[in-house]
Design a protein around this motif. Structure first.
Motif, short mmCIF file in Angstrom:
data_model
loop_
_atom_site.label_atom_id
_atom_site.label_comp_id
_atom_site.label_asym_id
_atom_site.label_seq_id
_atom_site.Cartn_x
_atom_site.Cartn_y
_atom_site.Cartn_z
N SER A 294 -10.50 -4.92 -18.67
CA SER A 294 -11.83 -4.80 -18.07
C SER A 294 -12.90 -5.37 -18.98
O SER A 294 -13.81 -6.07 -18.53
CB SER A 294 -12.11 -3.31 -17.79
N GLU A 295 -12.76 -5.12 -20.28
CA GLU A 295 -13.72 -5.68 -21.23
C GLU A 295 -13.65 -7.20 -21.25
O GLU A 295 -14.67 -7.89 -21.30
CB GLU A 295 -13.46 -5.11 -22.62
N LEU A 296 -12.44 -7.74 -21.20
CA LEU A 296 -12.30 -9.20 -21.21
C LEU A 296 -12.95 -9.81 -19.97
O LEU A 296 -13.70 -10.78 -20.05
CB LEU A 296 -10.83 -9.60 -21.31
N ARG A 297 -12.70 -9.19 -18.81
CA ARG A 297 -13.30 -9.75 -17.60
C ARG A 297 -14.81 -9.63 -17.67
O ARG A 297 -15.55 -10.55 -17.32
CB ARG A 297 -12.80 -9.03 -16.34
N ASP A 298 -15.30 -8.51 -18.18
CA ASP A 298 -16.74 -8.30 -18.27
C ASP A 298 -17.40 -9.34 -19.17
O ASP A 298 -18.56 -9.70 -19.00
CB ASP A 298 -17.01 -6.89 -18.83
N ARG A 299 -16.61 -9.85 -20.14
CA ARG A 299 -17.14 -10.83 -21.09
C ARG A 299 -16.82 -12.26 -20.67
O ARG A 299 -17.03 -13.21 -21.42
CB ARG A 299 -16.59 -10.56 -22.48
N GLY A 300 -16.26 -12.43 -19.46
CA GLY A 300 -15.97 -13.77 -18.96
C GLY A 300 -14.75 -14.42 -19.58
O GLY A 300 -14.57 -15.63 -19.52
N VAL A 301 -13.88 -13.59 -20.21
CA VAL A 301 -12.66 -14.14 -20.82
C VAL A 301 -11.54 -14.13 -19.77
O VAL A 301 -11.14 -13.07 -19.30
CB VAL A 301 -12.24 -13.30 -22.04
N ALA A 338 -2.42 -5.96 -14.13
CA ALA A 338 -2.33 -7.42 -14.24
C ALA A 338 -2.70 -8.08 -12.92
O ALA A 338 -3.45 -9.06 -12.89
CB ALA A 338 -0.92 -7.82 -14.67
N VAL A 339 -2.19 -7.52 -11.81
CA VAL A 339 -2.53 -8.08 -10.49
C VAL A 339 -4.03 -7.96 -10.25
O VAL A 339 -4.69 -8.91 -9.83
CB VAL A 339 -1.74 -7.35 -9.39
N HIS A 340 -4.57 -6.78 -10.59
CA HIS A 340 -6.00 -6.52 -10.35
C HIS A 340 -6.90 -7.51 -11.10
O HIS A 340 -7.91 -7.98 -10.56
CB HIS A 340 -6.32 -5.09 -10.80
N PHE A 341 -6.51 -7.84 -12.31
CA PHE A 341 -7.33 -8.74 -13.12
C PHE A 341 -6.83 -10.17 -13.07
O PHE A 341 -7.29 -11.03 -13.84
CB PHE A 341 -7.39 -8.24 -14.56
N GLU A 342 -5.85 -10.44 -12.18
CA GLU A 342 -5.40 -11.80 -11.86
C GLU A 342 -4.81 -12.56 -13.04
O GLU A 342 -5.16 -13.71 -13.34
CB GLU A 342 -6.57 -12.61 -11.25
N TYR A 343 -3.88 -11.87 -13.75
CA TYR A 343 -3.09 -12.57 -14.75
C TYR A 343 -1.66 -12.04 -14.66
O TYR A 343 -1.37 -11.14 -13.84
CB TYR A 343 -3.65 -12.41 -16.17
N LYS A 344 -0.76 -12.59 -15.47
CA LYS A 344 0.64 -12.16 -15.44
C LYS A 344 0.93 -11.20 -16.59
O LYS A 344 0.36 -11.33 -17.68
CB LYS A 344 1.58 -13.37 -15.54
N LEU A 345 1.82 -10.28 -16.32
CA LEU A 345 2.33 -9.41 -17.37
C LEU A 345 3.32 -10.23 -18.20
O LEU A 345 4.14 -10.98 -17.64
CB LEU A 345 3.04 -8.23 -16.74
N SER A 346 3.19 -10.16 -19.51
CA SER A 346 4.12 -10.89 -20.38
C SER A 346 5.02 -9.90 -21.09
O SER A 346 4.55 -8.89 -21.61
CB SER A 346 3.35 -11.72 -21.42
N ILE A 347 6.30 -10.19 -21.07
CA ILE A 347 7.30 -9.26 -21.61
C ILE A 347 7.81 -9.79 -22.95
O ILE A 347 8.52 -10.78 -23.01
CB ILE A 347 8.51 -9.12 -20.66
N HIS A 348 7.39 -9.12 -24.04
CA HIS A 348 7.87 -9.46 -25.39
C HIS A 348 8.63 -8.25 -25.90
O HIS A 348 8.15 -7.12 -25.67
CB HIS A 348 6.70 -9.60 -26.38
N SER A 349 9.63 -8.39 -26.66
CA SER A 349 10.56 -9.48 -26.61
C SER A 349 11.38 -9.32 -25.34
O SER A 349 11.87 -8.22 -25.08
CB SER A 349 11.49 -9.40 -27.83
N GLY A 350 11.46 -10.40 -24.61
CA GLY A 350 12.19 -10.31 -23.34
C GLY A 350 13.68 -10.50 -23.51
O GLY A 350 14.45 -10.37 -22.56
#
Ligand SMILES: O=C(O)[C@@H](O)[C@H](O)[C@H](O)C(=O)CO
Length: 494
Positions: A294-301, A338-350
């Motif tokens: 939420s903070e990233l979206r609020d800051r345009g990131v 992730a869906v709400h903020f329109e990015y993908k979940l990244s799985i480390h270590s996959g």
């Protein structure tokens, strides 16, 4: 080689072959008047160019029987990129599943391409962290060269990515971007304050009260006064939890924004920007994930993917360790965020997280980034165990002797004493070590020490024999990757 060159010149390219030459038929392509092919002779893999053109003139090599034989050099890779755009990396964005296929050896990408070809997922073939480069003695130029030549060899034209992985320093970010890397994984672990987890509620409250009033009001207004509303996510911030997460993540969020503004926004090309908060002692609660997002979206990131530190253990080279029911509950929220903020979940270590792959495929609706690396190295070790028992035994013993040194680089909970003693294992059973978690982690985290080990005279203890074995067993290695990475994809629903 003459038979091959004559066949190409005569247009008889349906069954290209020549004594003592391995022909990679999938690589064959035409660029203007030039026919281009990858071959392997006793001198190693080379490009064979027949027919003059600007490309022919630009390739650096020697003339043999009226054709040009060019080494797989950095300069020749750049020439391939110039004339064959599919051999250059690309960004993928958030609308296609992607898989990081870290290749610490520079020889795994052909098997990776054969595994993913035709599937609803794209490969990030050139993926290495600075940690891996330091441990293997490679450069990002080496990593990108190896991936590009593999793409040419396999004639793979669906696109591949190049990930500067787990980058913490600006000079490393600049290095990767300067070379044309198309994904940037920003490792924020050094900006996350894990010490907060060790404090009492009273100590947290006191530390929080020392923050500027404007900062406290910002967070309280956004996360206490206005409860989060993310479909599919269970998010309940208490005042105490918010105070703790602000103290843990506020500096990291500022770091994310600063790097985005300085390096991503200013680029004249697309780059997939991943935020990694997984390599930290603090598991990322869904609420903390939501706060960061939420903070990233609020800051345009805008980001391509986020790698949270899931509950339980995502250790290197072995299956998930933890309460799968709790993992599923939290995964549902992480995926919804992730869906709400329109990015993908990244799985480390996959790598090898077989018991939770079906859940990951289900809750992300098949739209994820999954990152592997060590498991690909272990498939090479499995080949050595199968075909060169003497080399495997020497590597295994060296790993045992240097394991403690390697634990400085990776968090593992390996029980060395549980590993079957080498002397009690027959040659035919050596590959079974790759089925046992403790042995897997033993060989996984000592890769750098093994590959870089030198004798007193400066010669490599293992590397030369290791790579010669892998050259001889190129197809066996590719088969092993198709099987092992194929199992990853199958369980992920790909
Ligand atoms: O070993 C490394 O530094 C990387 O491969 C890192 O582990 C990577 O981000 C990963 O999680 C691969 O599974």
């Amino acid at each position: 080689m003459k038979e091959l060159i004559d066949a190409i010149k005569s247009g008889n390219t349906s069954a290209l072959a020549a004594p003592g030459v391995k022909v990679y038929a999938s690589s064959f392509t035409q660029v203007g008047n030039t026919s281009l092919l990858m071959v392997r002779t006793e001198a190693g893999k080379q490009l064979l160019a027949v027919g003059e053109s600007d490309l022919y003139d630009q390739l650096q090599g020697e003339i043999v029987d009226g054709a040009k034989v060019a080494p797989l050099s950095h300069e020749n890779r750049l020439t391939l990129n110039q004339y064959l755009p599919y051999t250059a990396p690309q960004a993928f964005g958030t609308q296609v599943a992607t898989m990081g296929l870290g290749d610490r050896l520079g020889i795994a990408s052909p098997g990776h391409i054969q595994t993913l070809r035709g599937k609803d997922i794209r490969p990030v073939l050139a993926q290495q962290s600075i940690r891996e480069l330091a441990l293997t003695g490679r450069t990002y130029e080496d990593v990108l060269d190896a991936a590009a030549f593999a793409v040419f060899q396999e004639g793979y034209k669906d696109g591949y990515g190049a990930d500067g992985d787990h980058l913490k320093k600006e000079e490393d970010i600049e290095y990767a971007l300067r070379l044309g890397f198309t994904m940037l994984t920003l490792d924020c672990s050094e900006n996350i304050d894990n010490t907060i987890e060790t404090l009492s509620a009273a100590e947290i409250a006191a530390k929080y009260a020392e923050l500027p009033a404007s900062l406290r009001e910002h967070y309280e207004k956004r996360y206490l006064d206005a409860p989060a509303n993310v479909p599919g996510a269970e998010l309940n911030y208490t005042r105490e939890a918010l105070q703790k997460d602000v103290l843990i993540y506020d500096a990291a969020i500022n770091f994310m924004e600063a790097i985005f503004r300085k390096y991503i926004v200013t680029l004249d090309r697309a780059v997939d920007f991943e935020i990694s908060i997984d390599e930290t002692a603090t598991p990322t609660s869904p609420e903390a994930h939501y706060l960061v997002a939420s903070e990233l979206r609020d800051r345009g990131v805008t980001i391509f993917s986020m790698a949270p530190r899931f509950c339980g253990e995502f250790q290197k080279g072995i299956d998930y360790i933890g309460d799968i029911a709790q993992f599923e509950r939290e995964l549902a929220s992480h995926a919804a965020i992730a869906v709400h903020f329109e990015y993908k979940l990244s799985i480390h270590s996959g790598s090898d997280k077989f018991s939770v792959f079906p859940l990951i495929g289900q809750y992300t609706n098949g739209l994820f980034h999954i990152k592997t690396a060590g498991t690909n190295w272990l498939e090479a070790v499995r080949v050595v165990a199968k075909v060169n028992p003497s080399l495997y035994r020497r590597m295994h013993q060296f790993a045992l002797d240097h394991f403690t040194e390697a634990t400085a680089y990776y968090h593992v909970t390996t029980d060395i004493e549980a590993i079957a003693p080498l002397a009690e294992v027959a040659d035919a059973q050596l590959p079974d070590y790759m089925e046992e978690n403790n042995a897997r982690q033993l060989l996984h985290i000592t890769y750098g020490l093994l590959l870089q080990a030198k004798n007193d005279d400066g010669s490599k203890v293992f590397a030369d024999e290791f790579f010669q074995t892998m050259t001889e067993q190129e197809d066996t290695f590719a088969d092993g990757l198709r099987h092992h990475i194929g199992r990853h994809l199958e369980l992920l629903g790909k």
